[in-house]
Write an enzyme that holds these catalytic residues in place. Structure first.
Site, short mmCIF file in Angstrom:
data_model
loop_
_atom_site.label_atom_id
_atom_site.label_comp_id
_atom_site.label_asym_id
_atom_site.label_seq_id
_atom_site.Cartn_x
_atom_site.Cartn_y
_atom_site.Cartn_z
N ARG A 1 0.85 -1.20 0.00
CA ARG A 1 0.00 0.00 0.00
C ARG A 1 0.88 1.24 0.00
O ARG A 1 1.84 1.31 0.75
CB ARG A 1 -0.87 0.05 1.27
CG ARG A 1 -1.84 -1.06 1.38
CD ARG A 1 -3.01 -0.76 2.30
NE ARG A 1 -2.68 -0.06 3.54
CZ ARG A 1 -3.60 0.36 4.39
NH1 ARG A 1 -4.88 0.18 4.13
NH2 ARG A 1 -3.27 0.97 5.50
N THR B 1 -1.73 7.31 -0.01
CA THR B 1 -3.05 7.10 -0.64
C THR B 1 -3.74 5.81 -0.18
O THR B 1 -4.93 5.62 -0.41
CB THR B 1 -2.92 7.01 -2.18
OG1 THR B 1 -2.13 5.83 -2.48
CG2 THR B 1 -2.24 8.23 -2.75
N ASP C 1 0.37 -1.88 12.26
CA ASP C 1 0.92 -2.38 11.00
C ASP C 1 1.45 -3.79 11.22
O ASP C 1 2.49 -3.99 11.86
CB ASP C 1 2.02 -1.44 10.50
CG ASP C 1 2.47 -1.83 9.09
OD1 ASP C 1 2.80 -3.02 8.87
OD2 ASP C 1 2.49 -0.95 8.22
N ASP D 1 5.09 -4.61 9.95
CA ASP D 1 6.13 -3.96 10.77
C ASP D 1 6.29 -4.67 12.11
O ASP D 1 7.40 -4.86 12.61
CB ASP D 1 5.78 -2.49 11.01
CG ASP D 1 6.03 -1.64 9.77
OD1 ASP D 1 6.58 -2.16 8.78
OD2 ASP D 1 5.65 -0.45 9.79
#
Ligand code: PRP
Ligand code: URA
Length: 205
Positions: free
Chosen positions: A102, A106, A197, A200
């Protein structure tokens, strides 16, 4: 679309560990694998079987063998954290890889890698811990159908209503297996309450 939320005390326990911002990477990885087992069991529930016979130490009796080996497709990177569980459960699976990322501003997903085994007429199980806007999953499911998959299932740890609606609109026939349906996306297209996330936290980036 059929949405199946896995309900089990141990699944809820591991999901809570994943949600906790204090959970260190090693514990996060282990909890991801533990929770994925519940999802994998559900995603493989309808695999075709054939009847066999087996000879026990006492006599011959009926048995079963899996007739159809699915293709498991982790969506890189975060989906890799779930892959080994499927391979351990069903060592005969084929594995395809699709890389999706991603854009951080945006939230639009773009593909950067794709390597699939022969897919014609097979069942594909796409695995990705997070279904947020649904952009990554929509692109991958379409790619799997384009490659010849007869059936596609989607396995997520946390799904957002926005992503589910997008997948339902594009592929009303699909089955989605998840551990949780969360409230909504925030302004940055992160799932709330979510777990942050996933990639991550899995890889310490
Ligand atoms: C995350 C996640 C999904 C995607 C979900 O991946 O693993 O693939 O976002 O978001 P969407 O439903 O809005 O498309 P990310 O792009 O952060 O890449 P990563 O797996 O490399 O961390
Ligand atoms: N990707 C993630 O890893 N987490 C989210 O909440 C949304 C997309």
């Amino acid at each position: 679309m059929a949405l199946h939320i896995v309900e089990h005390p141990a699944a809820r326990h591991y999901l809570t560990i994943l949600r906790d911002e204090q959970t260190p990477h090693a514990t996060f990885r282990a909890a991801c694998e533990k929770l994925t087992l519940f999802l994998a069991m559900e995603a493989t529930r309808s695999l075709k079987e054939k009847t066999t016979t087996v000879v026990t130490p006492l006599e011959e009796t009926g048995g079963f063998a899996i007739e159809e080996s699915p293709v498991v497709v982790p969506i890189l990177r975060a989906g890799l954290g779930m892959l080994q569980v499927f391979v351990d459960l069903l060592p005969e699976v084929s594995v395809g890889y699709v890389g999706m990322e991603r854009d951080e501003t945006t939230a639009k997903a773009k593909s950067y890698y794709c390597k699939l085994p022969p897919m014609d007429g097979r069942t594909a199980i796409a695995i990705d811990p997070m279904l947020a806007t649904g952009g990554s999953a929509e692109a991958v499911v379409q790619r799997l159908y384009d490659a010849g998959a007869a059936t596609v299932k989607l396995v997520n740890i946390v799904a957002a209503p926005e992503g589910l609606a997008r997948i339902e609109a594009a592929f009303p026939e699909i089955e989605i297996i998840a551990a949780a349906l969360d409230r909504c996306l925030n302004e940055k297209a992160y799932i709330c309450p979510g777990l942050g996330d996933f990639g991550d936290r899995l890889y310490g980036t």
